[in-house]
Each structure stands twice: as structure tokens, then as C-alpha cells.
Motif scaffolding. Structure first.
Motif, PDB file in Angstrom:
ATOM      1  N   SER A  12       0.867  -1.176   0.000  1.00 53.65           N
ATOM      2  CA  SER A  12       0.000   0.000   0.000  1.00 53.65           C
ATOM      3  C   SER A  12       0.903   1.225   0.000  1.00 53.65           C
ATOM      4  N   ILE A  13       0.705   2.090  -0.976  1.00 54.90           N
ATOM      5  CA  ILE A  13       1.572   3.258  -1.155  1.00 54.90           C
ATOM      6  C   ILE A  13       0.831   4.502  -0.685  1.00 54.90           C
ATOM      7  N   GLY A 131       1.526   2.399  -7.648  1.00 61.10           N
ATOM      8  CA  GLY A 131       1.069   1.990  -6.326  1.00 61.10           C
ATOM      9  C   GLY A 131      -0.279   2.604  -6.014  1.00 61.10           C
ATOM     10  N   MET A 132      -0.910   2.077  -4.998  1.00 58.63           N
ATOM     11  CA  MET A 132      -2.220   2.587  -4.597  1.00 58.63           C
ATOM     12  C   MET A 132      -2.490   2.275  -3.136  1.00 58.63           C
ATOM     13  N   THR A 133      -3.461   2.983  -2.609  1.00 54.74           N
ATOM     14  CA  THR A 133      -3.997   2.699  -1.278  1.00 54.74           C
ATOM     15  C   THR A 133      -5.513   2.773  -1.378  1.00 54.74           C
ATOM     16  N   TRP A 134      -6.181   1.800  -0.788  1.00 50.92           N
ATOM     17  CA  TRP A 134      -7.631   1.708  -0.793  1.00 50.92           C
ATOM     18  C   TRP A 134      -8.145   2.399   0.469  1.00 50.92           C
ATOM     19  N   HIS A 135      -8.935   3.468   0.295  1.00 49.53           N
ATOM     20  CA  HIS A 135      -9.484   4.221   1.424  1.00 49.53           C
ATOM     21  C   HIS A 135     -11.003   4.108   1.442  1.00 49.53           C
ATOM     22  N   TYR A 165       2.719   6.869  -8.971  1.00 48.51           N
ATOM     23  CA  TYR A 165       4.021   6.209  -8.951  1.00 48.51           C
ATOM     24  C   TYR A 165       4.620   6.391  -7.560  1.00 48.51           C
ATOM     25  N   PRO A 166       5.050   5.309  -6.917  1.00 49.73           N
ATOM     26  CA  PRO A 166       5.523   5.393  -5.531  1.00 49.73           C
ATOM     27  C   PRO A 166       6.759   6.277  -5.373  1.00 49.73           C
ATOM     28  N   GLU A 167       6.701   7.123  -4.363  1.00 40.97           N
ATOM     29  CA  GLU A 167       7.883   7.887  -3.967  1.00 40.97           C
ATOM     30  C   GLU A 167       8.746   7.022  -3.057  1.00 40.97           C
ATOM     31  N   MET A 168       8.065   6.188  -2.283  1.00 38.12           N
ATOM     32  CA  MET A 168       8.739   5.299  -1.338  1.00 38.12           C
ATOM     33  C   MET A 168       7.910   4.024  -1.216  1.00 38.12           C
ATOM     34  N   ILE A 169       8.585   2.888  -1.178  1.00 33.91           N
ATOM     35  CA  ILE A 169       7.890   1.607  -1.009  1.00 33.91           C
ATOM     36  C   ILE A 169       8.197   1.097   0.396  1.00 33.91           C
ATOM     37  N   PRO A 170       7.168   0.953   1.227  1.00 34.85           N
ATOM     38  CA  PRO A 170       7.411   0.489   2.599  1.00 34.85           C
ATOM     39  C   PRO A 170       7.854  -0.969   2.636  1.00 34.85           C
ATOM     40  N   LYS A 171       8.467  -1.332   3.746  1.00 36.77           N
ATOM     41  CA  LYS A 171       8.882  -2.719   3.947  1.00 36.77           C
ATOM     42  C   LYS A 171       7.656  -3.590   4.175  1.00 36.77           C
ATOM     43  N   ALA A 172       7.815  -4.854   3.886  1.00 40.08           N
ATOM     44  CA  ALA A 172       6.727  -5.820   4.091  1.00 40.08           C
ATOM     45  C   ALA A 172       6.433  -5.977   5.577  1.00 40.08           C
ATOM     46  N   GLN A 173       5.153  -6.088   5.889  1.00 43.66           N
ATOM     47  CA  GLN A 173       4.734  -6.387   7.252  1.00 43.66           C
ATOM     48  C   GLN A 173       4.497  -7.892   7.338  1.00 43.66           C
ATOM     49  N   PRO A 174       4.863  -8.507   8.457  1.00 41.84           N
ATOM     50  CA  PRO A 174       4.694  -9.963   8.550  1.00 41.84           C
ATOM     51  C   PRO A 174       3.235 -10.378   8.458  1.00 41.84           C
TER      52      PRO A 174
END
Length: 188
Positions: A12-13, A131-135, A165-174
């Protein structure tokens, strides 16, 4: 990229580059995403895309709602502008709108189909480095906002997708392994 890897790498971006995503590309991705499983082929969805300068219509509708809701007159403009700027930092908004079937069982199946469509869209976008985020903000159900952005009576906004387009891609969450959540019944 293989599908399994794409599913695991998608994120999620929330922060995007200041770069527009082409309307033609978004439309192309949606044309594929609509092949989601859909019981009775009701195809209960439609889409409203706010892209380029069109984002202002969406951001202004939400700003006006925020200002109307603000009880402190000294904060009205400040709060409205703050929300407007936050929204305008997103390159595009895609609303996924569902026709609400009067039959509750069908409405549940339609909502599930739309969720599958959104997942399809998410993976297709990720494959294109989008990338996208669902709100699902509460103000999406406010009559003032709904009217300003073209949502009709009898429709529900299932998702407000922020994409770019993502500025930053977060790390995976477990994730909890499915094996820990799986009940297996192999005999009577």
C-alpha cells in the motif's frame, strides 16, 4: 514477475511522486480488472476517475464538506485548506462505486466481486510500477460530497483509491502463515 512474487511484493503506497498516471493506462488496467469473479455476472461496478486537473473537483468537494462541518469559525478555512492540500498530493483518485442491489444476498456477492476487482486492479497497477492505497473515509458517504462528485442515490462508494508512482515503497509487514489458521477435516 511471477504472480506469487507480485502478490508478496505489492504494498500500500501512501506517498507518490509528483507525476501523473495516464488516464489511458488506468482505463486499460480497469478493462482487465473487470474480469473478476462475479456471481450472476451482475457487474455492479462503475468508476469515477479524478485525474490531472480533475483532482481539484474531488478535493474541493471534500474541502467544502470539511469547512461546513467545522464548528470553530476561525479554523474553517485552515482545516479545509489542510485537507485540500493533503488530497492534492495524490496524483489520481479512482472511486469504485457499487449499485446497491435490493436483495441482501446479491449485494453481499456484489461487494465481494468488487473487492476481487480492486485486488485485480491493484496487482495490474503494481505490475506497471503504480502503487495505490484503498481508502473508505466516512466523508465518502456524506450527501454533500456524494452529490458534488456524481454519486447517485442507490449507489455506495466501496473504495477511494489513491494511485500514482511510488515515492517510497514500505517494507513488508509480517503475515500469519495460513497453516496457523487452517482447520483440516479429512474424514467424517
Amino acid at each position: 514477475m511471477e504472480l506469487a512474487q507480485m502478490i508478496k511484493s505489492r504494498r500500500s503506497i501512501k506517498r507518490f511522486e509528483d507525476r501523473e498516471v495516464s488516464t489511458a493506462l488506468i482505463s486499460e488496467l480497469l478493462d482487465t480488472a473487470v474480469w473478476a469473479p462475479n456471481h450472476h455476472l451482475t457487474q455492479p461496478w462503475r468508476f469515477i476517475l479524478f485525474n490531472g486537473e480533475g483532482r481539484e473537483k474531488f478535493a474541493n468537494a471534500v474541502k467544502e464538506w470539511k469547512m461546513a462541518k467545522e464548528t470553530n469559525p476561525a479554523k474553517k478555512e485552515e482545516e479545509g485548506n489542510k485537507l485540500y492540500q493533503k488530497l492534492m498530493s495524490n496524483p489520481a483518485f479512482l472511486l469504485v462505486v457499487m449499485k446497491e442491489n435490493s436483495n441482501l444476498a446479491q449485494r453481499e456477492e456484489d461487494a465481494a466481486a468488487i473487492s476481487c476487482l480492486i485486488q485485480n486492479f491493484s496487482l495490474l497497477a503494481w505490475e506497471q510500477n503504480i502503487g495505490m492505497t484503498w481508502h473508505t473515509q466516512g466523508w465518502l458517504q456524506e450527501q454533500m460530497v456524494r452529490e458534488a462528485i456524481g454519486v447517485k442515490p442507490g449507489e455506495r462508494i466501496v473504495a477511494n483509491i489513491h494511485l500514482g508512482y511510488p515515492e517510497m515503497i514500505p517494507k513488508a509487514q509480517p503475515r500469519t502463515p495460513a497453516a496457523e489458521l487452517l482447520t483440516i477435516i479429512e474424514s467424517k
